[in-house]
Design a protein around this motif. Structure first.
Motif, PDB file in Angstrom:
ATOM      1  N   ARG A   1     -36.689 -77.034 -48.537  1.00  0.00           N
ATOM      2  CA  ARG A   1     -36.085 -76.153 -48.852  1.00  0.00           C
ATOM      3  C   ARG A   1     -35.922 -74.283 -47.776  1.00  0.00           C
ATOM      4  N   ARG A   2     -34.981 -75.055 -47.277  1.00  0.00           N
ATOM      5  CA  ARG A   2     -34.268 -73.605 -45.956  1.00  0.00           C
ATOM      6  C   ARG A   2     -32.599 -73.706 -46.291  1.00  0.00           C
ATOM      7  N   LEU A   3     -32.429 -72.315 -45.676  1.00  0.00           N
ATOM      8  CA  LEU A   3     -30.982 -72.381 -46.120  1.00  0.00           C
ATOM      9  C   LEU A   3     -30.153 -72.838 -45.700  1.00  0.00           C
ATOM     10  N   ARG A   4     -29.284 -73.356 -45.208  1.00  0.00           N
ATOM     11  CA  ARG A   4     -28.052 -74.517 -44.459  1.00  0.00           C
ATOM     12  C   ARG A   4     -26.962 -73.349 -44.183  1.00  0.00           C
ATOM     13  N   ILE A   5     -26.522 -73.967 -42.973  1.00  0.00           N
ATOM     14  CA  ILE A   5     -25.624 -73.467 -42.629  1.00  0.00           C
ATOM     15  C   ILE A   5     -24.103 -73.316 -43.724  1.00  0.00           C
ATOM     16  N   TRP A   6     -23.740 -74.265 -44.316  1.00  0.00           N
ATOM     17  CA  TRP A   6     -23.065 -74.385 -44.755  1.00  0.00           C
ATOM     18  C   TRP A   6     -23.280 -73.200 -45.475  1.00  0.00           C
TER      19      TRP A   6
ATOM     20  N   ILE B   1     -17.470 -56.284 -52.124  1.00  0.00           N
ATOM     21  CA  ILE B   1     -17.102 -57.817 -51.786  1.00  0.00           C
ATOM     22  C   ILE B   1     -18.311 -57.851 -50.687  1.00  0.00           C
ATOM     23  N   SER B   2     -18.824 -56.304 -50.212  1.00  0.00           N
ATOM     24  CA  SER B   2     -20.128 -56.881 -49.700  1.00  0.00           C
ATOM     25  C   SER B   2     -21.073 -56.865 -50.354  1.00  0.00           C
ATOM     26  N   CYS B   3     -21.272 -56.166 -51.853  1.00  0.00           N
ATOM     27  CA  CYS B   3     -22.485 -56.310 -52.889  1.00  0.00           C
ATOM     28  C   CYS B   3     -22.496 -57.456 -53.451  1.00  0.00           C
ATOM     29  N   CYS B   4     -20.703 -57.986 -53.643  1.00  0.00           N
ATOM     30  CA  CYS B   4     -21.215 -59.602 -53.970  1.00  0.00           C
ATOM     31  C   CYS B   4     -22.102 -60.478 -53.013  1.00  0.00           C
TER      32      CYS B   4
ATOM     33  N   VAL C   1     -34.265 -71.280 -52.125  1.00  0.00           N
ATOM     34  CA  VAL C   1     -35.020 -72.192 -51.577  1.00  0.00           C
ATOM     35  C   VAL C   1     -36.570 -71.895 -52.034  1.00  0.00           C
ATOM     36  N   GLY C   2     -36.978 -70.411 -52.664  1.00  0.00           N
ATOM     37  CA  GLY C   2     -37.821 -69.819 -52.624  1.00  0.00           C
ATOM     38  C   GLY C   2     -38.162 -68.834 -51.760  1.00  0.00           C
TER      39      GLY C   2
ATOM     40  N   TRP D   1     -24.666 -62.570 -53.535  1.00  0.00           N
ATOM     41  CA  TRP D   1     -24.486 -64.517 -53.213  1.00  0.00           C
ATOM     42  C   TRP D   1     -26.332 -64.793 -52.574  1.00  0.00           C
ATOM     43  N   GLY D   2     -25.972 -64.241 -51.059  1.00  0.00           N
ATOM     44  CA  GLY D   2     -27.204 -64.100 -50.799  1.00  0.00           C
ATOM     45  C   GLY D   2     -28.580 -64.215 -50.542  1.00  0.00           C
ATOM     46  N   MET D   3     -29.013 -63.043 -52.119  1.00  0.00           N
ATOM     47  CA  MET D   3     -30.367 -63.268 -52.615  1.00  0.00           C
ATOM     48  C   MET D   3     -30.479 -64.513 -52.828  1.00  0.00           C
ATOM     49  N   MET D   4     -29.089 -64.419 -54.496  1.00  0.00           N
ATOM     50  CA  MET D   4     -29.683 -66.105 -55.215  1.00  0.00           C
ATOM     51  C   MET D   4     -29.626 -67.291 -54.503  1.00  0.00           C
TER      52      MET D   4
END
Length: 145
Positions: free
Chosen positions: A44-49, A87-90, A102-103, A94-97
């Protein structure tokens, strides 16, 4: 005189008798081989997409927030700056979620499955920094008017 093959006692049983019988479905007997557990899911890791839209939204939002604040362009500057902040906060949320799925955890906080309680000082530090950033952003946008 030496004994012939008929007079000899078998020392070991015949290998063909010990071998499991084969059928079209496979061996009839289960062999006692040690089982190895293998993880079939990918790590589990963040992918480019997942990262590309987050980074794009954060970049666009931060530019929308920074340019009206830096150059003070007209009456619509405060609106554009607040929209950029939104938009920056969104993008940050989104990045935090995505990172949480992925843990990944915030520095200083335990992972969700560890059972440990988070330290209240680390949480207080995060809340203080976030409140200061929001206060500075709102103060700067209010000064545009």
């Amino acid at each position: 005189m030496e004994a012939g093959p008929r007079n000899r006692e078998p020392l070991a049983p015949d290998a063909r008798e010990d071998a499991p019988r084969l059928s079209p479905d496979g061996p009839e007997e289960e062999t006692a081989t040690p089982e190895v557990e293998v993880e079939l899911r990918p790590q589990r890791r963040l992918r480019i997409w997942q990262l590309a839209p987050i980074v794009t939204l954060a970049g666009v939002g931060s530019l929308m927030f920074a340019f009206p604040l830096a150059f003070g362009t007209g009456d619509g500057g405060a609106v554009v700056a607040m929209l950029g902040l939104l938009i920056s906060c969104c993008a940050a949320g989104w990045g935090m979620m995505a990172a949480r799925r992925v843990g990944h955890t915030w520095p200083g906080l335990p992972s969700r499955s560890s059972g440990e309680r988070p330290d209240w000082r680390v949480i207080a530090l995060y809340v203080t920094v976030a409140a200061a950033l929001v206060a500075l952003a709102v103060w700067r946008v209010a000064r545009l008017r």
